[in-house]
Design a protein around this motif. Structure first.
Motif, PDB file in Angstrom:
ATOM      1  N   UNK A  47      -5.690  45.099 -14.960  1.00 10.02           N
ATOM      2  CA  UNK A  47      -4.591  45.981 -15.357  1.00 10.02           C
ATOM      3  C   UNK A  47      -3.841  46.485 -14.133  1.00 10.02           C
ATOM      4  N   UNK A  48      -2.816  45.770 -13.738  1.00 15.64           N
ATOM      5  CA  UNK A  48      -2.092  46.122 -12.511  1.00 15.64           C
ATOM      6  C   UNK A  48      -1.080  47.240 -12.703  1.00 15.64           C
ATOM      7  N   UNK A  49      -0.647  47.488 -13.944  1.00 17.14           N
ATOM      8  CA  UNK A  49       0.349  48.542 -14.142  1.00 17.14           C
ATOM      9  C   UNK A  49      -0.248  49.849 -14.660  1.00 17.14           C
ATOM     10  N   UNK A  50      -1.569  49.888 -14.851  1.00  9.97           N
ATOM     11  CA  UNK A  50      -2.242  51.129 -15.206  1.00  9.97           C
ATOM     12  C   UNK A  50      -2.047  51.612 -16.631  1.00  9.97           C
ATOM     13  N   UNK A  51      -1.657  50.731 -17.556  1.00 11.88           N
ATOM     14  CA  UNK A  51      -1.445  51.165 -18.935  1.00 11.88           C
ATOM     15  C   UNK A  51      -2.665  50.980 -19.840  1.00 11.88           C
ATOM     16  N   UNK A  52      -3.812  50.624 -19.247  1.00 12.43           N
ATOM     17  CA  UNK A  52      -5.075  50.416 -19.978  1.00 12.43           C
ATOM     18  C   UNK A  52      -5.003  49.229 -20.928  1.00 12.43           C
ATOM     19  N   UNK A  53      -4.079  48.331 -20.670  1.00 12.36           N
ATOM     20  CA  UNK A  53      -3.929  47.095 -21.433  1.00 12.36           C
ATOM     21  C   UNK A  53      -3.706  45.963 -20.434  1.00 12.36           C
ATOM     22  N   UNK A  54      -4.171  44.787 -20.796  1.00 10.22           N
ATOM     23  CA  UNK A  54      -3.925  43.613 -19.958  1.00 10.22           C
ATOM     24  C   UNK A  54      -3.058  42.658 -20.749  1.00 10.22           C
ATOM     25  N   UNK A  55      -1.853  42.436 -20.246  1.00  9.93           N
ATOM     26  CA  UNK A  55      -0.997  41.453 -20.908  1.00  9.93           C
ATOM     27  C   UNK A  55      -1.289  40.075 -20.304  1.00  9.93           C
ATOM     28  N   UNK A  56      -0.661  39.065 -20.863  1.00  6.95           N
ATOM     29  CA  UNK A  56      -0.956  37.708 -20.403  1.00  6.95           C
ATOM     30  C   UNK A  56      -0.590  37.508 -18.943  1.00  6.95           C
ATOM     31  N   UNK A  57       0.484  38.104 -18.483  1.00  7.89           N
ATOM     32  CA  UNK A  57       0.862  37.913 -17.071  1.00  7.89           C
ATOM     33  C   UNK A  57      -0.167  38.561 -16.144  1.00  7.89           C
ATOM     34  N   UNK A  58      -0.726  39.696 -16.531  1.00  5.83           N
ATOM     35  CA  UNK A  58      -1.768  40.330 -15.723  1.00  5.83           C
ATOM     36  C   UNK A  58      -3.048  39.496 -15.743  1.00  5.83           C
ATOM     37  N   UNK A  59      -3.417  39.020 -16.927  1.00  3.07           N
ATOM     38  CA  UNK A  59      -4.627  38.212 -17.049  1.00  3.07           C
ATOM     39  C   UNK A  59      -4.525  36.943 -16.215  1.00  3.07           C
ATOM     40  N   UNK A  60      -3.345  36.364 -16.181  1.00  2.00           N
ATOM     41  CA  UNK A  60      -3.146  35.076 -15.517  1.00  2.00           C
ATOM     42  C   UNK A  60      -2.534  35.213 -14.124  1.00  2.00           C
ATOM     43  N   UNK A  61      -2.631  36.385 -13.525  1.00  2.00           N
ATOM     44  CA  UNK A  61      -2.041  36.607 -12.201  1.00  2.00           C
ATOM     45  C   UNK A  61      -2.601  35.643 -11.156  1.00  2.00           C
ATOM     46  N   UNK A  62      -3.827  35.184 -11.343  1.00  2.00           N
ATOM     47  CA  UNK A  62      -4.464  34.287 -10.381  1.00  2.00           C
ATOM     48  C   UNK A  62      -4.429  32.826 -10.811  1.00  2.00           C
ATOM     49  N   UNK A  63      -3.695  32.552 -11.881  1.00  2.00           N
ATOM     50  CA  UNK A  63      -3.635  31.200 -12.438  1.00  2.00           C
ATOM     51  C   UNK A  63      -2.180  30.765 -12.497  1.00  2.00           C
ATOM     52  N   UNK A  72      -9.277  31.398  -6.847  1.00  2.00           N
ATOM     53  CA  UNK A  72     -10.653  31.712  -7.220  1.00  2.00           C
ATOM     54  C   UNK A  72     -11.186  32.960  -6.529  1.00  2.00           C
ATOM     55  N   UNK A  73     -10.790  33.175  -5.290  1.00  2.00           N
ATOM     56  CA  UNK A  73     -11.254  34.363  -4.568  1.00  2.00           C
ATOM     57  C   UNK A  73     -10.720  35.636  -5.224  1.00  2.00           C
ATOM     58  N   UNK A  74      -9.445  35.629  -5.578  1.00  2.00           N
ATOM     59  CA  UNK A  74      -8.858  36.805  -6.221  1.00  2.00           C
ATOM     60  C   UNK A  74      -9.445  37.016  -7.614  1.00  2.00           C
ATOM     61  N   UNK A  75      -9.624  35.941  -8.363  1.00  2.00           N
ATOM     62  CA  UNK A  75     -10.213  36.048  -9.695  1.00  2.00           C
ATOM     63  C   UNK A  75     -11.639  36.584  -9.611  1.00  2.00           C
TER      64      UNK A  75
END
Length: 160
Positions: free
Chosen positions: A104-120, A139-142
């Motif tokens: 959760x990079x924006x701190x809204x207590x939700x993970x959207x697809x772009x946040x989930x896939x930030x390392x993909x 892989x290191x970031x994930x």
């Protein structure tokens, strides 16, 4: 049904739901572009692609998968049983709140697809191929987001 009641019916629904997910994943995750696999997982969690995944959503998915795993262990191949078991141990050890916080990079207590896939880096390849490409997955970031040693994640992905 009289002997077992609503709990048995709910358990059967959860088992059928995971079996349906697996059946759909054969096509969505091995033949279609990776986004189809992501969307399938999102739908399994009861979300539309624009929704964010919450800790409560994640906990519910864990519960459903746990019911299925308990009922299916005897028929799962050993490697699949081990990988699912390790995934559930990871979840149980971290808990849904910590797992969500890792993405959760924006701190809204939700993970959207772009946040989930930030390392993909999604492309037209199926997810089953994409995750094996070290140039497509940071892989290191994930591993850091999952609070794992990078070598552990690397080893799991290389053995696929």
């Amino acid at each position: 049904m009289v002997l077992f009641g609503p709990a048995a019916v709910a358990q059967d629904r959860e088992i059928e739901a995971v079996n349906g997910l697996i059946a759909g994943a054969v096509d969505a995750c091995t033949r279609q572009p990776a986004q189809a696999c992501v969307d399938l997982g999102w739908a399994f969690a009861g979300l539309s692609p624009d929704d964010g995944l919450t800790a409560a959503d994640l906990a519910e998915v864990r519960n459903v998968v746990g019911v299925w795993f308990q009922a299916s262990q005897a028929i799962l191949p050993p490697r699949a049983r081990t990988l699912v078991g390790l995934g559930m141990l990871l979840f149980d050890g971290r808990g849904p709140d910590r797992l969500i916080a890792g993405f959760d990079t924006n701190g809204d207590a939700r993970v959207d697809q772009s946040e989930l896939l930030a390392d993909v880096h999604l492309d037209d390849r199926p997810m089953s191929q994409l995750i094996l490409d070290p140039d497509a997955v940071d892989r290191a970031s994930l591993a850091q987001r999952l609070e794992l040693r990078p070598g552990l994640l690397q080893g799991v992905l290389e053995q696929q």
